[in-house]
Design an enzyme around this catalytic site. Sequence first.
Site, PDB file in Angstrom:
ATOM      1  CG  ASN A  72      28.299  24.733  25.168  1.00 51.75           C
ATOM      2  OD1 ASN A  72      29.167  23.888  25.328  1.00 51.75           O
ATOM      3  ND2 ASN A  72      27.426  24.689  24.173  1.00 51.75           N
ATOM      4  CG  HIS A  74      43.412  45.452  37.903  1.00 46.00           C
ATOM      5  ND1 HIS A  74      43.875  44.785  39.003  1.00 46.00           N
ATOM      6  CD2 HIS A  74      42.985  44.495  37.038  1.00 46.00           C
ATOM      7  CE1 HIS A  74      43.761  43.483  38.807  1.00 46.00           C
ATOM      8  NE2 HIS A  74      43.222  43.284  37.612  1.00 46.00           N
ATOM      9  CB  THR A 130      31.554  48.177  27.871  1.00 47.57           C
ATOM     10  OG1 THR A 130      30.912  48.908  26.823  1.00 47.57           O
ATOM     11  CG2 THR A 130      32.669  47.300  27.296  1.00 47.57           C
TER      12      THR A 130
END
Length: 184
Positions: free
Chosen positions: A82, A112, A162
């Site tokens: 979408n 990072h 995660t």
Amino acid sequence: MQTEKNKMIAGKHYKPGDEELVKARVRAHTLAKEYNQLPVEQERTERIKELFGYTGNKLHVEPGLRIDYGFNVSVGEMFYANFDLVLLDTCPIVVGDNAMFGPRVSLVTPEHPLDPVERNSGIEFGRPITIGDNCWIGSDATIIGGVTLGNNVVVGAGSVVTKSFGDNVVIAGNPAGVIKTIEP
């Protein structure tokens, strides 16, 4: 000697300001901008096939696409996304067949360093994302690099994924966890 591009794809520390990588990002950003402005679905499908590393024959991505490189993205047959899909593909993003993404889904592979001196040096690295067949990712979900989702996984709207999950589960929350098992 490895190029910065090869180091990036392998998930090693790399320099994103490398000339080859900058050119690749500019190419992807230009193609995505053109894609987002195309009025005809057939033309958009052709442009996505040019932009992504691999696609199945049947796919549909609504406009609003944001992407880093494109060549690291592979989507299977019957892929649907979408509006406002974000694919930060410093490492491979692989999506199986029959996947559906709600609006504003983000798949984010770059990271990072935690150490501020390293981070301030501009060095980056990444981890790949793999999503199995028959997955449905709800609107505003974010999937972080290093995650693998099995087949038949549903991710609830607004979730932040995660860690990896196996087959046949509904996951939701921040961080996402299993809320239900799907009986095959």
